[in-house]
Design an enzyme around this catalytic site. Sequence first.
Site, mmCIF file in Angstrom:
data_model
loop_
_atom_site.group_PDB
_atom_site.id
_atom_site.type_symbol
_atom_site.label_atom_id
_atom_site.label_comp_id
_atom_site.label_asym_id
_atom_site.label_seq_id
_atom_site.Cartn_x
_atom_site.Cartn_y
_atom_site.Cartn_z
ATOM 1 N N ASP A 101 0.830 -1.204 0.000
ATOM 2 C CA ASP A 101 0.000 0.000 0.000
ATOM 3 C C ASP A 101 0.868 1.260 0.000
ATOM 4 O OD1 ASP A 101 -2.241 -1.603 0.153
ATOM 5 O OD2 ASP A 101 -2.320 -1.520 2.347
ATOM 6 N N TYR A 102 0.245 2.367 -0.364
ATOM 7 C CA TYR A 102 0.888 3.690 -0.391
ATOM 8 C C TYR A 102 1.617 3.977 0.930
ATOM 9 C CZ TYR A 102 1.030 8.720 -1.509
ATOM 10 O OH TYR A 102 1.420 10.000 -1.788
#
Length: 243
Positions: A101-102
């Site tokens: 994820d980011y």
Amino acid sequence: MERLQKIIANSGYCSRRKAEELIKAGKVKVDGKVITELGTKVSDKSVIEINNERITREEKEYYLLNKPRGVVTTTSDDKHRKTVVDLIETDKRIYPVGRLDYDTTGVIILTNDGEFAHMIMHPKSEIDKVYIAKVEGIINGEAIRKLETGVELDQVVVKASRVKVRKMDHKTNHSLVEITIHEGKNHQVKRMFEKVGYRVDKLKREKIAFLTTKGLNSGEYRKLSGKEVSKLYVLANKKEREI
Ligand code: URA
């Protein structure tokens, strides 16, 4: 002479399974002729086209990146955010193996070897992906048991192969939990904790098999050695480069 689907996967175009689908669908030409037979042997010199575009047979590259927070795990981003590929200097068309994820940090592999990427990601290879999750609250035994016995995500049951509590901090009301999984479903770790009643505040992938971020600051990377690549194949119970 090598099997057509293997050459396509090795080119980095896609996984071997995807290559097989493309061949069966009549999208692949060898020296101008559509080939739909899986396993057709093709020479080094043949020109292979997929959807009428010639594929290149690139030299394989394998990188280990310590992904920082605030970087997307794709090859390009329509919101013009920085991608993991932007962090690596190469002229090869590499892409990330799986997704972080980011806001997730830690170990990620990038390569242009489709077959290798598929092998690392496939749950059957049982390559350990070890995460350290900082969760809100004090984790209890029941939650750990559920993570180990399985929770349902996307209509399938996924379980952690190991869960270890590293720290419980009553003062800040947080726990640090090590969780090892073999799959790479979207937001898998966060969703697994959510299912057992905990929110993940911070997530780091500490290891893929024996690979760690040791010696790499956030945003730094290095090439994997041939030995490391072979060892991953061995771990996945595959005959090195031969399958
Ligand atoms: N699981 C998640 O929830 N996020 C990641 O980035 C990786 C695994």
